[in-house]
Design a protein around this motif. Structure first.
Motif, short mmCIF file in Angstrom:
data_model
loop_
_atom_site.label_atom_id
_atom_site.label_comp_id
_atom_site.label_asym_id
_atom_site.label_seq_id
_atom_site.Cartn_x
_atom_site.Cartn_y
_atom_site.Cartn_z
N ASP A 106 7.80 -15.88 -6.55
CA ASP A 106 7.31 -16.64 -6.43
C ASP A 106 7.72 -16.73 -4.60
N ARG A 107 9.30 -17.07 -4.20
CA ARG A 107 8.66 -17.35 -2.22
C ARG A 107 8.73 -15.62 -2.09
N GLY A 108 8.82 -14.57 -2.88
CA GLY A 108 8.40 -12.94 -1.79
C GLY A 108 7.00 -13.52 -1.67
N LEU A 109 6.09 -13.84 -2.53
CA LEU A 109 5.15 -13.84 -2.67
C LEU A 109 4.26 -14.99 -1.49
N ARG A 110 5.19 -15.50 -1.74
CA ARG A 110 4.26 -17.34 -0.68
C ARG A 110 4.70 -16.77 0.48
N VAL A 111 6.25 -16.11 1.11
CA VAL A 111 6.01 -15.62 2.22
C VAL A 111 5.36 -14.13 3.26
N LEU A 112 4.27 -13.31 1.89
CA LEU A 112 3.29 -12.37 1.47
C LEU A 112 2.49 -12.86 2.00
N HIS A 113 1.97 -14.43 1.90
CA HIS A 113 0.91 -15.05 1.66
C HIS A 113 1.02 -15.45 3.29
N LEU A 114 2.33 -15.93 3.91
CA LEU A 114 2.41 -16.58 4.76
C LEU A 114 2.05 -15.59 6.10
N THR A 115 2.07 -14.04 5.69
CA THR A 115 1.93 -13.50 7.02
C THR A 115 0.82 -12.37 7.18
N GLN A 116 -0.08 -12.07 5.80
CA GLN A 116 -1.42 -12.29 5.57
C GLN A 116 -2.27 -12.89 6.53
N LYS A 117 -1.94 -14.48 6.21
CA LYS A 117 -2.33 -15.29 6.65
C LYS A 117 -2.08 -15.59 8.20
N LEU A 118 -1.11 -15.61 8.56
CA LEU A 118 -0.99 -15.40 10.19
C LEU A 118 -1.19 -14.20 11.21
N HIS A 119 -1.60 -12.83 9.70
CA HIS A 119 -1.99 -11.42 10.81
C HIS A 119 -1.24 -10.61 11.03
N ILE A 120 -0.20 -11.00 10.98
CA ILE A 120 1.33 -9.92 11.06
C ILE A 120 2.03 -9.52 10.42
N ASN A 121 1.36 -8.72 9.19
CA ASN A 121 1.24 -8.11 7.33
C ASN A 121 1.35 -6.64 8.02
N PHE A 122 2.02 -6.46 9.28
CA PHE A 122 2.39 -5.29 9.97
C PHE A 122 3.46 -4.73 8.61
N GLU A 123 3.95 -5.02 8.10
CA GLU A 123 5.10 -4.37 6.62
C GLU A 123 4.04 -3.54 5.72
N LEU A 124 3.02 -3.29 5.70
CA LEU A 124 2.68 -2.33 4.40
C LEU A 124 2.15 -1.75 5.23
N SER A 125 1.42 -1.88 6.78
CA SER A 125 0.93 -0.41 7.21
C SER A 125 1.97 0.68 7.09
N LEU A 126 3.31 0.19 7.80
CA LEU A 126 4.46 0.40 8.03
C LEU A 126 4.91 1.29 6.49
N ASN A 127 5.38 0.36 5.43
CA ASN A 127 5.05 0.84 4.35
C ASN A 127 4.36 2.37 3.79
N HIS A 128 3.73 2.10 4.02
CA HIS A 128 2.17 3.42 3.70
C HIS A 128 2.56 4.51 4.17
N PHE A 129 3.24 4.01 5.65
CA PHE A 129 2.96 5.52 7.07
C PHE A 129 3.84 6.28 6.27
N VAL A 130 5.23 5.49 6.05
CA VAL A 130 6.41 6.27 5.43
C VAL A 130 6.78 6.78 4.00
N ALA A 131 5.52 6.04 2.92
CA ALA A 131 5.71 6.48 1.88
C ALA A 131 4.91 7.93 1.85
N ALA A 132 4.42 7.94 2.61
CA ALA A 132 3.15 9.29 2.75
C ALA A 132 3.81 10.38 3.64
N HIS A 133 4.42 10.45 3.80
CA HIS A 133 5.45 11.67 4.51
C HIS A 133 6.70 11.51 4.11
#
Length: 248
Positions: A43-70
């Motif tokens: 639940d805490r992890g999801l709250r942090v995720l939603h907060l980063t999305q709300k603040l538009h600082i959720n670059f973690e997902l993009s970086l993770n996808h870049f790493v996973a794709a290579h």
């Protein structure tokens, strides 16, 4: 602290081993309590995720996808995350023990204090890492079957996977970087050392093991540990301990 406790005392190797054993015992105890906090951790992890999305600082997902794709980048990042953390920290401690003895206890105490504060955080505020939340994150350690990671059941069984906040990976890496930066004599070594915490911060996010805020929290805990040391000792962690008269 009394002057007698602020003067130089040569480190004793078995004392240092005992400290490591005690910290491991504490970690094991906290790991066994994890099932009781699993729902709250997610639940805490999801709250942090939603907060980063709300603040538009959720670059973690993009970086993770870049790493996973290579594949090669992902395998390098996985190996870095799984195998460099402890040897690098241990190597800096050994270097301090043999070649920087007058600051060894202070620097080591900062590291131990940071770890204890982090363990308190894991117990009081367990939080799931991005890779356990779904939400599109890729667990690169599992996807690429990294040897020695929790992608293997035997390793997962002895690992606290809800210890995301604060990131001790980031805190320890920053401690390594600052320690070498402050004590090494060669400028190139000093500045190269500071690349290590920056690269670690990138890797823990790219492998979906931490949010950026976990790394920031790790740095904050380390800063608090430095402050506690200065308050108790009256000097910085990298200032040599004063000698007793017989050593002067």
């Amino acid at each position: 602290m009394p002057a007698s406790l602020r003067t130089f005392r040569a480190p004793v190797w078995w004392h240092e081993i005992a400290i490591l054993v005690i910290l491991d015992m504490i970690y094991e105890r906290l790991r066994n309590l994890v099932p009781d906090h699993e729902t709250a951790a997610i639940d805490r992890g999801l709250r942090v995720l939603h907060l980063t999305q709300k603040l538009h600082i959720n670059f973690e997902l993009s970086l993770n996808h870049f790493v996973a794709a290579h594949d090669e980048i992902a395998r390098l990042a996985n190996g870095y995350y799984s195998f460099l953390h402890l040897p690098m920290t241990g190597g800096v401690l050994i270097w301090l023990f043999f070649w920087q003895r007058r600051v060894y206890r202070s620097a080591r105490t900062v590291l131990v204090t940071t770890t204890v504060l982090g363990l308190c955080g894991f117990y009081l505020v367990p939080m799931a890492p991005p890779r356990l939340l779904g939400a599109g994150f890729v667990d690169t350690l599992v996807q690429f079957h990294t040897f020695g990671s929790w992608g293997h059941a035997s390793v997962a069984a002895v690992t606290n996977q809800y210890a995301a906040m604060p990131s001790l990976h980031c805190a320890w890496a920053l401690w390594c970087g600052l320690t070498v930066f402050n004590l090494a004599k060669r400028r190139i070594v000093r500045y190269a050392a500071m690349l290590y915490p920056l690269l670690t911060f990138t890797v823990v996010i790219g492998t979906a093991n931490h949010f950026a805020i976990d790394g920031v929290a790790g740095a904050a805990v380390l800063g608090l540990a430095y402050g506690i040391h200065r308050t108790l000792q009256g000097r910085g962690a990298y200032e040599p301990a004063p000698l007793l008269p017989e050593y002067s």
